[in-house]
Design a protein around this motif. Structure first.
Motif, PDB file in Angstrom:
ATOM      1  N   HIS A 114       0.826  -1.219   0.000  1.00 39.98           N
ATOM      2  CA  HIS A 114       0.000   0.000   0.000  1.00 39.98           C
ATOM      3  C   HIS A 114       0.864   1.274   0.000  1.00 39.98           C
ATOM      4  O   HIS A 114       0.536   2.259  -0.674  1.00 39.98           O
ATOM      5  CB  HIS A 114      -0.885  -0.048   1.256  1.00 39.98           C
ATOM      6  CG  HIS A 114      -1.772   1.125   1.453  1.00 39.98           C
ATOM      7  ND1 HIS A 114      -3.004   1.229   0.859  1.00 39.98           N
ATOM      8  CD2 HIS A 114      -1.626   2.246   2.192  1.00 39.98           C
ATOM      9  CE1 HIS A 114      -3.564   2.371   1.227  1.00 39.98           C
ATOM     10  NE2 HIS A 114      -2.751   3.014   2.038  1.00 39.98           N
ATOM     11  N   HIS A 118       1.070   4.499  -2.620  1.00 37.51           N
ATOM     12  CA  HIS A 118       1.096   5.949  -2.361  1.00 37.51           C
ATOM     13  C   HIS A 118       2.357   6.588  -2.967  1.00 37.51           C
ATOM     14  O   HIS A 118       2.291   7.642  -3.596  1.00 37.51           O
ATOM     15  CB  HIS A 118       1.096   6.230  -0.857  1.00 37.51           C
ATOM     16  CG  HIS A 118      -0.272   6.206  -0.216  1.00 37.51           C
ATOM     17  ND1 HIS A 118      -1.308   6.983  -0.648  1.00 37.51           N
ATOM     18  CD2 HIS A 118      -0.748   5.518   0.854  1.00 37.51           C
ATOM     19  CE1 HIS A 118      -2.376   6.769   0.117  1.00 37.51           C
ATOM     20  NE2 HIS A 118      -2.062   5.879   1.039  1.00 37.51           N
ATOM     21  N   ASP A 305      -6.679   6.987   0.070  1.00 38.11           N
ATOM     22  CA  ASP A 305      -6.585   5.597  -0.363  1.00 38.11           C
ATOM     23  C   ASP A 305      -7.482   5.373  -1.580  1.00 38.11           C
ATOM     24  O   ASP A 305      -8.630   5.803  -1.597  1.00 38.11           O
ATOM     25  CB  ASP A 305      -6.999   4.668   0.784  1.00 38.11           C
ATOM     26  CG  ASP A 305      -5.983   4.704   1.914  1.00 38.11           C
ATOM     27  OD1 ASP A 305      -4.882   5.246   1.703  1.00 38.11           O
ATOM     28  OD2 ASP A 305      -6.293   4.191   2.995  1.00 38.11           O
TER      29      ASP A 305
HETATM   30 ZN    ZN Z   1      -3.064   5.063   2.725  1.00 35.46          ZN
END
Ligand code: ZN
Ligand code: KG4
Length: 340
Positions: A114, A118, A305
């Motif tokens: 994750h 980003h 997100d």
């Molecule tokens: Zn995040």
């Protein structure tokens, strides 16, 4: 090359179909379902509720992005899903959903980090961002600077030893009576009062000047004391606005101070900022100044997100020949260093 991606690491359920186009990528369809309303009453994310929402949302979101992109599962080259870091139960819902699809239709699977999502999100729109560059990942759960030397080549330069900058924004917003997560709401008010003469009525300490890495607990306490001490004044919208502006400046100032330190130490010219707090207008302006315009940020809806950033990493890694076994497990903690 067409990639379906699924993101369920925290309280956003998201799906995306992305296709390679020339040197870059085109997002054919993306959907995001925020659970803010579910968690608002608790003032933070409740993991069990988040997992239940992912389970409910995912089939609908995946069906929608496949339909809108004109794809069937068999048309997909790879299915990517966030493997970690994040809330274990939430990650398991997304990764297992992806495994089920991959197994049933014989499509390769890729588990994605994750934070790497980003880190590379600004490159979705600026694919020619030069390496090495510095990247500030700043969200509700993360505040860290990485040196990015290439795809998969990341070195942690500084990280928070306690709270994240997004938490400092959200906590301050809560103290000022703004509903969870109040960071963006506080920022919107602060922007209107940037030039308020009332700002000089409030002051916050310059923090993190000596410390290694980021630390927001001291600033959070100072903000809490300042709000408490001035609670009587805060019935006045002008003064409340000025206080929001002072709080925003102090958090942004701390972030930019650490970026400047890293920039001087490593001599990096180009800077990216990513994660939920990278939507902050003042932070963007200050980083553009620091980097003399050599900076990149994700599109506003790719700061928080989302699944496009997972599809992006999934596609890049698939093209490098990577595949994940169907036995792959989630990793609630998963440092992004050493992923080359
Ligand atoms: Zn995040
Ligand atoms: O990346 P994200 O969606 O989720 C996490 O992984 O944490 O980031 C959410 C965080 C929240 O703390 C939210 O208040 C903050 O990003 N945020 C902002 C702004 N927009 C979102 N903080 C300051 N200014 C904004 N404009």
């Amino acid at each position: 090359m067409r990639c379906l991606a699924i993101e369920t690491s925290c309280d956003e359920s998201a799906a995306c179909v992305l296709e390679r186009s020339g040197d870059g990528f085109t997002i054919l369809a993306e959907e995001i379902s925020s659970q803010t309303a579910v968690h608002e009453a608790y003032g933070g994310v409740v993991p069990e509720l988040a997992s239940r929402e992912h389970l409910r949302n995912l089939p609908i979101l995946v069906d929608a992005v496949l339909h809108r992109s004109g794809s069937s599962v068999r048309d997909l080259t790879v299915i990517a899903a966030t493997r970690g870091p994040g809330l274990k139960g939430c990650l398991m819902i997304g990764l297992n959903f992806a495994k089920g699809l991959a197994l049933a239709h014989g499509v390769p699977l890729l588990g994605v980090n994750h934070i790497e999502g980003h880190l590379l999100a600004p490159l979705l729109d600026v694919p020619d961002a030069p390496f090495p560059h510095l990247s500030l990942v700043v969200s509700g759960g993360h505040t860290e600077i990485h040196e990015v030397s290439g795809i998969g080549r990341y070195r942690l330069v500084a990280r928070t030893t306690d709270d994240a900058a997004g938490e400092a924004f959200d906590k301050a917003a809560h103290l000022l009576g703004l509903s969870y997560p109040g960071g963006a709401k506080l920022a919107a008010i602060a922007d209107k009062f940037r030039d308020s003469p009332d700002k000089k009525r409030f002051s916050l300490p310059k923090v993190m000047r000596e410390a290694e890495g980021f630390s927001f607990s001291g600033l959070k306490t100072a903000i809490a004391l300042l709000v408490q001490r001035n609670s009587a004044l805060l019935q006045d919208e002008q003064l409340k606005g000025a206080l929001c502006a002072v709080i925003q400046e102090s958090i942004v100032d701390a972030l930019v101070f650490k970026l400047r330190e890293a920039q001087l130490r490593l001599g990096a010219e180009f800077i990216t900022v990513t994660g939920g707090v990278s939507a902050n207008a003042l932070l963007r302006e200050r980083v553009l100044e620091l980097a003399h315009g050599k900076a990149a940020f994700p599109l506003p809806h790719h700061c928080m997100d989302n699944a496009a950033m997972i599809a992006h990493v999934g596609a890049l890694r698939f093209e490098r020949g990577e595949r994940s076994p169907l036995s792959e497990e989630v990793r609630a903690r998963w440092p992004v260093e050493g992923m080359d």
